[in-house]
Design an enzyme around this catalytic site. Structure first.
Site, PDB file in Angstrom:
ATOM      1  N   GLY A 264       8.270  30.895  73.063  1.00 40.84           N
ATOM      2  CA  GLY A 264       9.615  31.289  73.466  1.00 40.84           C
ATOM      3  C   GLY A 264       9.645  32.692  74.031  1.00 40.84           C
ATOM      4  O   GLY A 264      10.410  32.991  74.968  1.00 40.84           O
TER       5      GLY A 264
ATOM      6  N   TYR B 295       8.723  27.718  72.083  1.00 41.17           N
ATOM      7  CA  TYR B 295       8.664  27.671  70.622  1.00 41.17           C
ATOM      8  C   TYR B 295       7.855  28.870  70.126  1.00 41.17           C
ATOM      9  O   TYR B 295       6.724  29.097  70.546  1.00 41.17           O
ATOM     10  CB  TYR B 295       8.016  26.352  70.195  1.00 41.17           C
ATOM     11  CG  TYR B 295       7.956  26.070  68.714  1.00 41.17           C
ATOM     12  CD1 TYR B 295       8.678  26.807  67.785  1.00 41.17           C
ATOM     13  CD2 TYR B 295       7.185  25.015  68.236  1.00 41.17           C
ATOM     14  CE1 TYR B 295       8.609  26.517  66.436  1.00 41.17           C
ATOM     15  CE2 TYR B 295       7.110  24.715  66.887  1.00 41.17           C
ATOM     16  CZ  TYR B 295       7.823  25.471  65.979  1.00 41.17           C
ATOM     17  OH  TYR B 295       7.758  25.175  64.639  1.00 41.17           O
ATOM     18  N   CYS B 296       8.451  29.681  69.234  1.00 41.42           N
ATOM     19  CA  CYS B 296       7.790  30.837  68.630  1.00 41.42           C
ATOM     20  C   CYS B 296       7.326  31.792  69.731  1.00 41.42           C
ATOM     21  O   CYS B 296       8.126  32.177  70.583  1.00 41.42           O
ATOM     22  CB  CYS B 296       6.654  30.369  67.726  1.00 41.42           C
ATOM     23  SG  CYS B 296       5.969  31.687  66.677  1.00 41.42           S
ATOM     24  N   VAL B 297       6.043  32.175  69.747  1.00 45.77           N
ATOM     25  CA  VAL B 297       5.582  33.085  70.792  1.00 45.77           C
ATOM     26  C   VAL B 297       5.666  32.416  72.162  1.00 45.77           C
ATOM     27  O   VAL B 297       5.761  33.095  73.190  1.00 45.77           O
ATOM     28  CB  VAL B 297       4.148  33.576  70.495  1.00 45.77           C
ATOM     29  CG1 VAL B 297       3.130  32.449  70.613  1.00 45.77           C
ATOM     30  CG2 VAL B 297       3.761  34.716  71.416  1.00 45.77           C
TER      31      VAL B 297
ATOM     32  N   LEU C 107      13.150  28.337  70.439  1.00 43.89           N
ATOM     33  CA  LEU C 107      13.031  27.839  69.071  1.00 43.89           C
ATOM     34  C   LEU C 107      12.290  28.866  68.227  1.00 43.89           C
ATOM     35  O   LEU C 107      11.138  29.210  68.512  1.00 43.89           O
ATOM     36  CB  LEU C 107      12.281  26.502  69.063  1.00 43.89           C
ATOM     37  CG  LEU C 107      12.760  25.421  70.042  1.00 43.89           C
ATOM     38  CD1 LEU C 107      11.858  24.190  69.957  1.00 43.89           C
ATOM     39  CD2 LEU C 107      14.212  25.055  69.774  1.00 43.89           C
TER      40      LEU C 107
END
Length: 583
Positions: free
Chosen positions: A321, A317-319, A345
């Site tokens: 990811g 998720y975000c960083v 994500l």
């Protein structure tokens, strides 16, 4: 008694004004480089469309003349409800109080502010820059300047605040001053941490992050949580979630209704979650590569040892990811076929269009910011949180400033805002390497340009199925930038665009009735072309992901007990102690 009260109120207002000016200086001098300095440097490389600028000035003078005439008529009762010369945008909630329309004094203040704001914006439009990024950065800081000077942010210029001050005989200012002192004492050196929610209502492990589980492993920078099964049978292939380390993991495990973790467990998955430590200066040496190796790579080894299954679904998720993608590429280069799928994500891999976050970073400001972070040993999470709030200043900053400090009110409880305020530091080495490698140099889009412990990274080698999720109104990871990032990976993939933004678009439970999503099996060159051919679907993207991932999830096996594997006993109950470390 009245004179004493007036004297105290005057002293209170004077002290409040002094603190306000100090706060404004801190908020709008990121990296000790003022917005005015940025504007001056940008203007050195700009030229002016003189004809357009003159027309802007003439229009402004004409509008000002009309405004003065209308206000004069209203004051003389010749026309109580004069047609406004300028009106705010339909989605501008700052001027919703009826006094802004009905009271000639406040109507004049509002319209003067809007005219001057338009003048600044239109003057900027008359300037041409060598690089589009210069224009966008200048527009961003001009917007911040304009919104900071709104009359709604002042005591006498806001009719709601003025009425409340009269009705309470100044008690709102006294309460607001106490709120300001409280927040100032809890703030970083650069900026102000505004309380956005009633923090006394929430407690991690009691009404947040309550999905049952155990911490089964930990190292210096992360704890690994394994969640208790909720079904008798589970898919043989487990899930490992890598959340962003700039926030805490429990945004994915809020209450029972909004918990993605609980939903995954209920679908029959064995779920593991990385919980990042809240570091201090002792971990200043931990770099971005360390977070890859001691985060998802090390966690995948533990998951395989516990489950005795070779392949795992990896979600980032975000960083998180970004970390997960690098880990996937690294493991593939090492010949390890240990992933069943990769889910990203709201993740950036190509940073050529970083959105408004990129405005905080420039060649001029970065060296000083880097020096400050290295001297401190970490990037203060409260400074980052304030920066993200200022990306949506009229929703996430100034309304709380007005309510807390001018009205003297306490904010309402809201779980996502509590999570947002529960900030996490970033080790200095990690922050510097991440910013320089991504936002400043954009190395991940070039095979081999970025390396982890000397091993070059090529995202193109990832060959497992990939699920990309972007969100339509995301202001941190622009969805077209996420689409561009998806093109760096040539593996079979599914790109999905969810409604809403960076948080609500992801945390959108099944059958919530809130936001739908768009899909398109094609892979056109641009995001605009993809959206033009996309099909909109109702409800959450969660069931869509489940249908996609199920084919790679293996057979059903007996549910796994937690904390009974040799070498990986239960160290403590979830959510663990790392997540409880507050700044």
């Amino acid at each position: 008694m009245a004179q004493s009260s007036q004297g105290n109120a005057a002293e209170l207002l004077q002290e409040y004004t002094r603190l306000f000016e100090t706060m404004m200086t801190a908020c709008f001098t990121p990296g000790n480089e003022s917005a005015a300095s940025k504007n001056a440097k940008a203007q050195e490389h700009a030229c002016v469309d003189v004809e357009k600028l003159l027309q802007t000035q003439l229009n402004y003078l004409n509008k000002q003349s009309q405004l003065w005439q209308a206000v004069s008529q209203a004051m003389l009762d010749e026309q109580k409800t004069a047609e406004p010369v300028v009106v705010e945008a339909p989605d501008d909630r700052r001027f919703s109080d009826s006094e802004w329309q009905e009271n000639p004094f406040y109507s004049f203040i509002k319209q003067s502010y809007l005219l001057n704001s338009n003048l600044l914006c239109e003057t900027l439009d008359s300037m041409r820059f060598e690089e589009p990024a210069q224009r966008e950065q200048l527009k961003f800081f001009t917007r911040q300047y304009i919104n900071a000077l709104s009359p709604t942010n002042t005591l006498l210029g806001n009719p709601e605040v003025y009425r409340k001050t009269l009705d309470s005989q100044g008690q709102n200012l006294q309460s607001g001053f106490q709120n300001l002192l409280r927040d100032w004492q809890q703030s970083p050196q650069q900026g102000l941490k505004i309380t956005q929610t009633d923090e006394s209502v929430f407690k991690v492990g009691e009404n947040l992050a309550t999905t049952p589980g155990k911490v089964v492993y930990q190292n210096e920078i992360m704890q690994l949580i394994q969640y208790e099964p909720a079904t008798e049978k589970v898919f043989s292939r487990p899930i490992l979630i890598t959340p962003p380390y700039i926030n805490k993991f429990y945004v994915l495990d809020l209450d029972e209704k909004k918990s993605l973790v609980r939903w995954l467990v209920n679908q029959g998955f064995t779920v593991f979650m990385i919980s990042w430590v809240n570091p201090d200066a002792r971990l200043a040496h931990k770099n971005f590569g360390d977070y890859v190796m001691q985060g998802p790579v090390e966690a995948l080894n533990v998951v395989r040892s516990i489950t005795r299954v070779e392949k795992t679904h990896l979600i980032g998720y975000c960083v998180g990811g970004t970390l997960a993608s690098i880990a996937a590429a690294l493991l593939k280069e090492q010949g390890r076929d240990c992933l069943a799928s990769l889910t990203l994500l709201t993740t950036l891999l190509d940073f050529s269009k970083p959105g408004e976050v990129g405005h905080y970073l420039s060649e001029a400001s970065w060296p000083l910011l880097r020096e400050q972070v290295q001297a401190q040993g970490y990037m203060d999470g409260r400074t980052l949180a304030m920066g993200f709030s200022l990306l949506r200043e009229n929703q996430l900053f100034w309304p709380y400033f007005i309510n807390n400090y001018l009205k003297g009110e306490e904010p309402q409880p809201f779980d996502i805002l509590y999570w947002n305020s529960d900030s996490t530091h970033i080790p200095a080495a990690n922050y510097v390497e991440y910013i320089e490698s991504t936002y400043l140099k954009n190395l991940l889009r070039e095979p081999g340009a970025f390396s982890v412990n000397g091993a070059p990274i090529d995202l193109g080698v990832i060959d497992v199925p990939v699920y990309f999720l972007a969100t339509q109104t995301d202001h941190i990871v622009l969805w077209d930038a996420a689409y561009r990032s998806s093109q760096l990976i040539s593996a079979p993939s599914r790109f999905v665009l969810a409604g809403s933004g960076h948080l609500a678009g992801v945390i959108n439970p099944e059958n919530s009735g809130k936001y739908g999503f768009w899909t398109n099996a094609g892979k056109p060159e641009t995001a605009a072309e993809w959206f033009e051919g996309a099909e909109q679907k109702q409800d959450s993207w969660w069931p869509d992901w489940f249908a996609w991932a199920r084919a790679e999830s293996g057979r059903l096996v007996n549910a796994r007990e937690v904390g009974n594997k040799p070498g990986f006993p239960a160290l403590e109950d979830a959510p663990g102690n790392y997540v409880r470390r507050r700044i």
